[in-house]
Scaffold this active site. Structure first.
Site, mmCIF file in Angstrom:
data_model
loop_
_atom_site.group_PDB
_atom_site.id
_atom_site.type_symbol
_atom_site.label_atom_id
_atom_site.label_comp_id
_atom_site.label_asym_id
_atom_site.label_seq_id
_atom_site.Cartn_x
_atom_site.Cartn_y
_atom_site.Cartn_z
ATOM 1 N N ILE A 160 -22.576 -53.300 -10.349
ATOM 2 C CA ILE A 160 -22.903 -52.275 -11.336
ATOM 3 C C ILE A 160 -24.189 -52.627 -12.072
ATOM 4 C CG2 ILE A 160 -22.140 -51.121 -13.440
ATOM 5 C CD1 ILE A 160 -19.246 -51.452 -12.377
ATOM 6 N N ASP A 179 -26.215 -63.569 -16.005
ATOM 7 C CA ASP A 179 -24.896 -63.581 -15.380
ATOM 8 C C ASP A 179 -24.639 -65.001 -14.910
ATOM 9 O OD1 ASP A 179 -22.650 -63.389 -13.650
ATOM 10 O OD2 ASP A 179 -23.079 -61.276 -13.290
ATOM 11 N N ALA A 239 -17.848 -51.683 -19.284
ATOM 12 C CA ALA A 239 -17.129 -52.708 -18.523
ATOM 13 C C ALA A 239 -15.655 -52.748 -18.921
ATOM 14 C CB ALA A 239 -17.800 -54.065 -18.722
ATOM 15 N N ASP A 264 -17.501 -46.658 -23.310
ATOM 16 C CA ASP A 264 -16.676 -45.927 -22.349
ATOM 17 C C ASP A 264 -15.303 -46.565 -22.216
ATOM 18 O OD1 ASP A 264 -16.267 -43.895 -20.318
ATOM 19 O OD2 ASP A 264 -16.435 -45.493 -18.816
ATOM 20 N N GLU A 269 -6.243 -48.112 -24.500
ATOM 21 C CA GLU A 269 -6.678 -46.801 -24.009
ATOM 22 C C GLU A 269 -5.483 -45.879 -23.801
ATOM 23 O OE1 GLU A 269 -9.033 -47.655 -20.532
ATOM 24 O OE2 GLU A 269 -10.719 -48.348 -21.735
ATOM 25 N N HIS A 288 -13.260 -43.728 -20.654
ATOM 26 C CA HIS A 288 -13.221 -44.573 -19.457
ATOM 27 C C HIS A 288 -13.546 -43.734 -18.214
ATOM 28 C CE1 HIS A 288 -11.447 -48.615 -17.939
ATOM 29 N NE2 HIS A 288 -12.351 -48.172 -17.097
ATOM 30 N N GLY A 290 -16.481 -43.850 -16.382
ATOM 31 C CA GLY A 290 -17.560 -44.351 -15.541
ATOM 32 C C GLY A 290 -17.376 -44.085 -14.062
ATOM 33 N N ALA A 291 -16.160 -44.244 -13.579
ATOM 34 C CA ALA A 291 -15.896 -44.068 -12.146
ATOM 35 C C ALA A 291 -15.420 -42.666 -11.802
ATOM 36 C CB ALA A 291 -14.844 -45.079 -11.688
#
Length: 322
Positions: A160, A179, A239, A264, A269, A288, A290-291
């Site tokens: 991502i 990272d 994330a 997001d 949740e 949530h 994003g996908a």
């Protein structure tokens, strides 16, 4: 090919097959019985526990699949995650019971990256506030922030993060990434600068989170982290909500330390409607999502389906986690 007509499969992502009916048709043709999520939300541990007995396969959404839930898995061979993160699955408990866990890496990367950039622009140009004001009969003049010439920091540079960097190239901004699991050479191949975490946090005008949830990353965006961010910066999280200390973020936003945030994801949740972050005018929230695009849902669906059926047939899945 092994006959799977004796198999029962639990499917909990409510978007499974939504944009491609062939997914459900192929699964239902391959196995004896398919049980779909009886709710429109990810399942709790108790709800998973109630549905698992007799199931051989499990195509899983964002359900809580902990040790208590898996105690009811009397026939389960595979948990095929419809998505990337496996933080809500007790991997040790699954391994102890001989349950294979798979996921769908990269399947939703482009879609999450697109939302990430959309949230950056929405923050930079106050789009939700401008929209609401204009519809209310006002004609406001907002001074926005250009991405051009700014520093974008990406904390996490997996699929991502890389897709986000690729899409940012056309904005003429400088991109820094950190990272711990990615070598600096990988960043350079994507025309991105790798830097230590402290440098990325301190320099970014837009700081975007793309790390998995682990014991090391849980709560990493705390008061100290936020105090080290550039004054007036924006924070974006597509994330996991648990990466952020919500109370510390509220303080940073209300004090003016940060100019805004776009979220997001939340640790709970859906979040409580009284959650203080939902009351702040400089916070943009999405559910949530994003996908949640046709492309990502199809890719996650086919990836999870193929690995689920592969394990049930005694074959090697493509993306095994444990």
């Amino acid at each position: 090919m092994k006959d799977l007509k004796h198999c029962r499969v639990l499917v909990t992502p409510t978007s499974f097959g939504k944009h491609d009916p062939r997914l459900r048709a192929e699964l239902e043709a391959a196995v004896g019985e398919v049980i779909y999520n009886p709710t429109d939300q990810p399942l709790s541990s108790d709800e998973v526990r109630a549905l698992l007995p007799g199931c051989h396969g499990y195509i899983a959404g964002l359900d809580v699949i902990d040790r208590a839930a898996l105690e009811a898995a009397d026939a389960l061979k595979v948990i095929a995650r419809y998505g990337v993160g496996v933080d809500r699955i007790d991997l040790e408990a699954a391994r102890a019971r001989g349950i294979v866990v798979t996921n769908t890496p990269s399947a939703n990367a482009a879609s999450v990256a697109e939302l990430t950039i959309g949230l950056m622009i929405a923050l930079a140009r106050s789009i939700p506030t401008a929209d609401a004001a204009t519809k209310a009969g006002q004609w406001p003049r907002f001074t926005g922030v250009a991405l051009e010439g700014k520093m974008v920091g990406l904390i996490g540079f997996g699929s991502i993060g890389q897709q986000t960097a690729q899409r940012l190239q056309g904005f003429d901004c400088r991109i820094l990434t950190y990272d711990p699991a990615v070598a600096p050479e990988v960043a350079r191949t994507h025309q991105v600068e790798w830097a230590p975490l402290e440098e990325v946090v301190a320099q970014a005008d837009f700081l975007s989170l793309h790390l998995p949830l682990t014991p090391a990353t849980r709560g990493m965006v705390n008061a100290d982290f936020l105090a080290r961010m550039k004054p007036g910066a924006f924070l974006i999280n597509t994330a996991r909500g648990e990466l952020i200390d919500d109370d510390a973020l509220v303080e940073a936003l209300t004090s003016g330390r940060l100019r805004g945030a776009a979220l997001d994801v939340f640790s709970r949740e859906p979040p409580d409607p009284r959650h203080p972050l939902l009351k702040l005018p400089n916070v943009i929230v999405t559910p949530h999502a994003g996908a949640h695009t046709d492309a990502a849902m199809n890719a996650m669906g086919w990836g999870a389906l193929r690995d689920c059926l592969a394990v049930l047939r005694g074959e090697t899945p493509q993306h095994r986690v444990v």
